[in-house]
Design an enzyme around this catalytic site. Structure first.
Site, PDB file in Angstrom:
ATOM      1  N   SER A 280       0.980  -1.125   0.038  1.00  0.00           N
ATOM      2  CA  SER A 280      -0.066   0.073   0.103  1.00  0.00           C
ATOM      3  C   SER A 280       0.817   1.282  -0.025  1.00  0.00           C
ATOM      4  O   SER A 280       1.902   1.148   0.727  1.00  0.00           O
ATOM      5  CB  SER A 280      -0.956   0.011   1.369  1.00  0.00           C
ATOM      6  OG  SER A 280      -1.454   1.400   1.288  1.00  0.00           O
TER       7      SER A 280
ATOM      8  N   TYR B 220      -2.330   0.332  10.580  1.00  0.00           N
ATOM      9  CA  TYR B 220      -2.286  -0.170   9.084  1.00  0.00           C
ATOM     10  C   TYR B 220      -0.937   0.379   8.489  1.00  0.00           C
ATOM     11  O   TYR B 220      -0.262  -0.726   7.753  1.00  0.00           O
ATOM     12  CB  TYR B 220      -3.444   0.754   8.514  1.00  0.00           C
ATOM     13  CG  TYR B 220      -3.569   0.263   7.034  1.00  0.00           C
ATOM     14  CD1 TYR B 220      -4.128  -0.822   6.694  1.00  0.00           C
ATOM     15  CD2 TYR B 220      -3.167   0.980   5.903  1.00  0.00           C
ATOM     16  CE1 TYR B 220      -4.412  -1.432   5.541  1.00  0.00           C
ATOM     17  CE2 TYR B 220      -3.349   0.694   4.645  1.00  0.00           C
ATOM     18  CZ  TYR B 220      -4.000  -0.614   4.137  1.00  0.00           C
ATOM     19  OH  TYR B 220      -4.087  -1.030   3.200  1.00  0.00           O
TER      20      TYR B 220
END
Length: 254
Positions: free
Chosen positions: A147, A160
């Site tokens: 990501s 995250y």
């Protein structure tokens, strides 16, 4: 450019947005697919929709496996079930992932630990289980859905980002370990995408600001960039202009 035709690919998180896009694209590439997700009923339905959308593609779905990757036992069970369905797995795509938003002291420990289990430890566990057979054959591909949050950290994304920073480091170091032995490793760094992760669990009083539509990428376009990167044997894939800009800026102005 290598061909993916005839390769057996295991896709985790196959019922989600990226998983369905990968199913369509890999069927068109002529892959044979093993699809897994925590949600068994949704998995078969999502795969059916993806297969119909793929049209008369040369690939096929070999089978489905319901697996909970938030614990080590889930990875072991998935490896056993996948090996039973197909003795050969050529491509492992670690796509399953969870999102969470909030400051770490405001997130229940069980929740943030689950994110770390699924996003980082599950790919490492599955790689450890499948890699020996790839090395023995001198071919194969490990793919990690990383990501842009693994390139730079942002407020509310400490958990995250920690999982995705770790996955990026794992991807890069693993590539250095095994590429000379014939096994390719690829990581992709999408920015926001039109998947369920946009509606992830949130904690704390500060609510996440809505993401402008212009910044939200289409899963099919993002995963198409991944497939092209796999065929080129790229280690890192930046599937959009904004992802490339984020990577450039972090290098120039850390």
């Amino acid at each position: 450019m290598k061909t993916l035709h005839g390769q057996v690919a295991l896709v985790t998180g196959a019922a989600g947005g990226f998983g369905q896009a990968l199913t369509r694209l890999l069927l068109r590439e002529g892959c044979e697919l093993l699809l897994t997700d925590l949600r068994g009923p949704q998995l078969a339905a999502a795969a059916g929709l993806a297969a119909r959308a793929a049209g008369p593609a040369p690939g096929r779905v070999l089978g489905f496996v319901t697996a909970d990757l938030s614990a080590a036992e889930g990875a072991v069970a998935l490896h056993a079930a996948a090996t039973k369905l197909s003795p050969r797995v050529d491509i492992l795509i670690n796509n399953a992932g969870l999102g969470i938003y909030g400051r770490i002291d405001q997130i229940p420990r069980a929740s943030w630990e689950q994110v770390m289990q699924v996003n980082l430890l599950a790919p490492m566990r599955l790689t450890g289980l499948f890699l020996p057979q790839l090395l023995a054959r001198g071919s194969g591909h490990i793919v990690n859905i990383c990501s842009a949050a693994g390139l730079v950290g942002a407020a509310g994304l400490s958990v995250y980002s920690a999982s995705k920073f770790g996955l990026r480091g794992f991807t890069e170091a693993l590539a250095a370990d095994v590429r000379s032995k014939g096994v390719d490793v690829t990581g992709i760094y999408p920015f926001f995408a039109r998947t369920a992760i946009l509606d992830c669990e949130q904690h704390g009083d500060e609510r996440r600001r809505s993401v402008p539509q212009r910044l939200i990428g289409d899963p099919d376009a993002l995963m198409a960039a991944l497939v092209r990167g796999m065929r080129r044997r790229d280690v890192h894939v930046y599937p959009s202009l904004i992802a490339r800009q984020v990577d450039l800026l972090r290098r120039l102005r850390p």
